[in-house]
Design a protein around this motif. Sequence first.
Motif, PDB file in Angstrom:
ATOM      1  N   MET A 178       0.861  -1.187   0.000  1.00 19.20           N
ATOM      2  CA  MET A 178       0.000   0.000   0.000  1.00 19.20           C
ATOM      3  C   MET A 178       0.894   1.232   0.000  1.00 19.20           C
ATOM      4  SD  MET A 178      -2.661   1.374   2.909  1.00 19.20           S
ATOM      5  CE  MET A 178      -3.834   0.043   2.860  1.00 19.20           C
ATOM      6  N   ASP A 179       0.661   2.109  -0.960  1.00 23.95           N
ATOM      7  CA  ASP A 179       1.423   3.354  -1.070  1.00 23.95           C
ATOM      8  C   ASP A 179       0.665   4.460  -0.323  1.00 23.95           C
ATOM      9  OD1 ASP A 179       3.297   5.206  -1.895  1.00 23.95           O
ATOM     10  OD2 ASP A 179       2.829   5.079  -4.027  1.00 23.95           O
ATOM     11  N   HIS A 180       1.338   5.531   0.026  1.00 20.50           N
ATOM     12  CA  HIS A 180       0.699   6.713   0.627  1.00 20.50           C
ATOM     13  C   HIS A 180       1.161   7.890  -0.210  1.00 20.50           C
ATOM     14  CE1 HIS A 180       0.682   3.684   3.760  1.00 20.50           C
ATOM     15  NE2 HIS A 180      -0.183   4.388   4.466  1.00 20.50           N
ATOM     16  N   LYS A 181       0.310   8.323  -1.151  1.00 21.52           N
ATOM     17  CA  LYS A 181       0.781   9.255  -2.185  1.00 21.52           C
ATOM     18  C   LYS A 181       0.736  10.716  -1.764  1.00 21.52           C
ATOM     19  CE  LYS A 181       0.691   6.930  -6.485  1.00 21.52           C
ATOM     20  NZ  LYS A 181       0.074   5.740  -6.908  1.00 21.52           N
ATOM     21  N   ARG A 182      -0.172  11.064  -0.844  1.00 22.40           N
ATOM     22  CA  ARG A 182      -0.301  12.479  -0.479  1.00 22.40           C
ATOM     23  C   ARG A 182       0.827  12.895   0.458  1.00 22.40           C
ATOM     24  NH1 ARG A 182      -4.830  15.253  -1.290  1.00 22.40           N
ATOM     25  NH2 ARG A 182      -6.392  14.159  -2.529  1.00 22.40           N
ATOM     26  N   THR A 217       2.432  13.051  -4.300  1.00 25.77           N
ATOM     27  CA  THR A 217       3.895  12.956  -4.355  1.00 25.77           C
ATOM     28  C   THR A 217       4.259  11.664  -5.064  1.00 25.77           C
ATOM     29  OG1 THR A 217       4.158  11.617  -2.379  1.00 25.77           O
ATOM     30  CG2 THR A 217       3.970  13.998  -2.057  1.00 25.77           C
ATOM     31  N   GLY A 218       5.540  11.403  -5.166  1.00 21.52           N
ATOM     32  CA  GLY A 218       6.006  10.114  -5.671  1.00 21.52           C
ATOM     33  C   GLY A 218       5.740   8.981  -4.686  1.00 21.52           C
ATOM     34  N   GLY A 219       5.292   9.298  -3.493  1.00 23.43           N
ATOM     35  CA  GLY A 219       5.043   8.278  -2.461  1.00 23.43           C
ATOM     36  C   GLY A 219       5.756   8.651  -1.174  1.00 23.43           C
ATOM     37  N   ILE A 278      -5.979   0.542 -12.209  1.00 17.41           N
ATOM     38  CA  ILE A 278      -5.834   2.002 -12.267  1.00 17.41           C
ATOM     39  C   ILE A 278      -4.692   2.358 -13.200  1.00 17.41           C
ATOM     40  CG2 ILE A 278      -5.007   3.984 -10.920  1.00 17.41           C
ATOM     41  CD1 ILE A 278      -7.768   3.589 -10.203  1.00 17.41           C
ATOM     42  N   GLU A 279      -3.603   1.615 -13.072  1.00 17.66           N
ATOM     43  CA  GLU A 279      -2.454   1.856 -13.948  1.00 17.66           C
ATOM     44  C   GLU A 279      -1.541   0.648 -13.961  1.00 17.66           C
ATOM     45  OE1 GLU A 279       0.541   4.555 -12.580  1.00 17.66           O
ATOM     46  OE2 GLU A 279       0.381   3.908 -10.522  1.00 17.66           O
ATOM     47  N   TYR A 280      -0.803   0.524 -15.059  1.00 17.87           N
ATOM     48  CA  TYR A 280       0.299  -0.431 -15.128  1.00 17.87           C
ATOM     49  C   TYR A 280       1.595   0.367 -15.070  1.00 17.87           C
ATOM     50  CZ  TYR A 280      -2.857  -3.855 -17.458  1.00 17.87           C
ATOM     51  OH  TYR A 280      -3.861  -4.720 -17.791  1.00 17.87           O
ATOM     52  N   ASN A 281       2.602  -0.183 -14.389  1.00 14.96           N
ATOM     53  CA  ASN A 281       3.948   0.345 -14.521  1.00 14.96           C
ATOM     54  C   ASN A 281       4.835  -0.775 -15.042  1.00 14.96           C
ATOM     55  OD1 ASN A 281       3.352   2.943 -13.579  1.00 14.96           O
ATOM     56  ND2 ASN A 281       3.570   2.311 -11.455  1.00 14.96           N
ATOM     57  N   CYS A 282       5.822  -0.414 -15.836  1.00 12.14           N
ATOM     58  CA  CYS A 282       6.658  -1.431 -16.497  1.00 12.14           C
ATOM     59  C   CYS A 282       7.889  -1.746 -15.659  1.00 12.14           C
ATOM     60  CB  CYS A 282       7.052  -0.943 -17.886  1.00 12.14           C
ATOM     61  SG  CYS A 282       8.115   0.513 -17.875  1.00 12.14           S
ATOM     62  N   ARG A 283       7.801  -1.539 -14.344  1.00 16.02           N
ATOM     63  CA  ARG A 283       9.002  -1.530 -13.487  1.00 16.02           C
ATOM     64  C   ARG A 283       8.587  -1.702 -12.037  1.00 16.02           C
ATOM     65  NH1 ARG A 283       7.624   2.966 -10.885  1.00 16.02           N
ATOM     66  NH2 ARG A 283       6.161   4.254 -12.046  1.00 16.02           N
ATOM     67  N   PHE A 284       9.581  -1.868 -11.182  1.00 11.41           N
ATOM     68  CA  PHE A 284       9.327  -1.876  -9.738  1.00 11.41           C
ATOM     69  C   PHE A 284       8.790  -0.518  -9.299  1.00 11.41           C
ATOM     70  CE2 PHE A 284      12.470  -5.313  -9.860  1.00 11.41           C
ATOM     71  CZ  PHE A 284      11.987  -6.185  -8.906  1.00 11.41           C
ATOM     72  N   GLY A 285       7.891  -0.500  -8.327  1.00 12.46           N
ATOM     73  CA  GLY A 285       7.371   0.753  -7.785  1.00 12.46           C
ATOM     74  C   GLY A 285       8.343   1.355  -6.784  1.00 12.46           C
ATOM     75  N   ASP A 286       8.222   2.647  -6.604  1.00 13.81           N
ATOM     76  CA  ASP A 286       9.040   3.360  -5.625  1.00 13.81           C
ATOM     77  C   ASP A 286       8.086   4.242  -4.825  1.00 13.81           C
ATOM     78  OD1 ASP A 286      10.845   4.896  -4.224  1.00 13.81           O
ATOM     79  OD2 ASP A 286      12.185   5.200  -5.933  1.00 13.81           O
ATOM     80  N   PRO A 287       7.874   4.028  -3.527  1.00 10.98           N
ATOM     81  CA  PRO A 287       8.651   3.211  -2.582  1.00 10.98           C
ATOM     82  C   PRO A 287       8.077   1.828  -2.259  1.00 10.98           C
ATOM     83  CG  PRO A 287       7.326   4.809  -1.373  1.00 10.98           C
ATOM     84  CD  PRO A 287       6.921   4.909  -2.815  1.00 10.98           C
ATOM     85  N   GLU A 288       7.350   1.188  -3.175  1.00 12.04           N
ATOM     86  CA  GLU A 288       6.861  -0.168  -2.898  1.00 12.04           C
ATOM     87  C   GLU A 288       8.013  -1.177  -2.758  1.00 12.04           C
ATOM     88  OE1 GLU A 288       5.431   1.825  -5.104  1.00 12.04           O
ATOM     89  OE2 GLU A 288       3.254   1.611  -5.038  1.00 12.04           O
TER      90      GLU A 288
HETATM   91  N1  GLY Z   1       4.698   4.307  -6.104  1.00  8.72           N
HETATM   92  C1  GLY Z   1       4.119   4.422  -7.377  1.00  8.72           C
HETATM   93  C2  GLY Z   1       5.030   4.253  -8.508  1.00  8.72           C
HETATM   94  O1  GLY Z   1       6.139   3.765  -8.377  1.00  8.72           O
HETATM   95  O2  GLY Z   1       4.650   4.608  -9.602  1.00  8.72           O
END
Ligand code: GLY
Length: 421
Positions: free
Chosen positions: A211-215, A225-227, A282-292
């Motif tokens: 779970m990310d916390h974006k705000r 924010t970026g997380g 909601i979205e796909y990312n082609c990479r590891f998440g940050d800060p997941e």
């Molecule tokens: N934390 C969301 C992302 O990496 O896009």
Amino acid sequence: MKLLVVGSGGREHAIIKKLRENPDVTEIYALPGNGGIAADATCVAIGAKDIDGIVSFAVEHKIDYAVVAPDDPLVLGCVDALTQAGIPCFGPKANAAIIEGSKVFSKDLMKKYGIPTAEYEVFTDMEKALQYLQAAPIPTVIKADGLALGKGVVIAMTREEAKDAVRSMMEDKIFGESGSRVVIEEFLTGPEVSVLSFTDGKTVVPMVSSMDHKRALDNDQGLNTGGMGTVAPNPYYTDEIADLCMETIFKPTIDAMNAEGRTFQGCLYFGLMLTPKGPKVIEYNCRFGDPETQVVLPLLESDLLTVMKATTDGTLTPDMVRFRDGACACVVMASAGYPQKYETGYEISLPLSVADRVYVAGAKLTDGKLLTAGGRVLGVTGTGDDLQQALDAAYQNVNQITFENAFYRRDIGARALKALK
Ligand code: GLY
Ligand code: AMP
């Protein structure tokens, strides 16, 4: 083995620390890395978008395996170029990275293959978009087509806000060419879950959910924010929902990419919303998440390099990817003002006893001192048998670190704890 990791954030630091656990790894180069990563890898001043520079370095230094972590080089074809030069590497080729690089592509893919997502319309003509907004259901969501540093999404609570967003993307081009096409989509509600997965193009193996916390501010106030922090696992993501996602989202996405001749190998990130009508993308990312990544990799029991190589070789099996029980939490320590204007250059006091638990995102080394050099400075983590323990550990570590103008959220994991009760 000599490894190379492209990127310079907390995510890359977490990947590098995990890769170092493999005893066969003798050297890791980070391109460009940062002042904190320098403790765990040899940083080389070659930018993540300098594809030619990265390939020359890899060939010259006889790199055995490369990891391309950020979206930009992936979309620009860094994996294609390294592979052509004979360097095996982790990450999708450009024709598959488009799943993140173009929102229009990913929405059309989901529609074509029946993968659940928000209803949407695509516009290349601003007047038509504005006209559509006259009668569109509000709130609505406006997305720039291309990469926009994670800022290309506007949740518009009023019709005027929606129109302003369209104008700033399509007329003022605040995201450059990324905004020449926009997606206007249905506003969804429900808890959000991030699921990173490993895939070799045939088999998809989800990692522990997060779970990310974006705000920027406590209680989900302030700007996006970026997380600002993460926890894993995500308590909303039950086994039953995981099974449903595998059948309706994960496998169908891998199959769809194959059917399009765009086989995806690497880490595919599913940003999901658990809506009253079921999980939707909601979205796909082609990479590891940050800060997941900073909370997922510490829970990975398997050897990361072995799993990564299997995604490249096409030999991935579900039993190769094991996660330990327990939980991990990450609190981002940022520079006051982030995600807008902030100051940098302040010395970070970081005791050795916690360094192991810290992933450095924005810092540089000057005369042997670690100085702040970005908005998000540190990802401070903690692990434990359960989420409460992990959070306690993370915040205890935060308390031992100081730098001027530091700010962080005090409520990372609070919502997840509530969901557990
Ligand atoms: N934390 C969301 C992302 O990496 O896009
Ligand atoms: P993104 O930059 O694509 O990660 O989107 C940022 C955030 O916008 C997501 O994490 C969601 O919270 C929110 N969001 C994106 N699309 C929608 C949608 N269709 N409905 C509601 N919220 C959304």
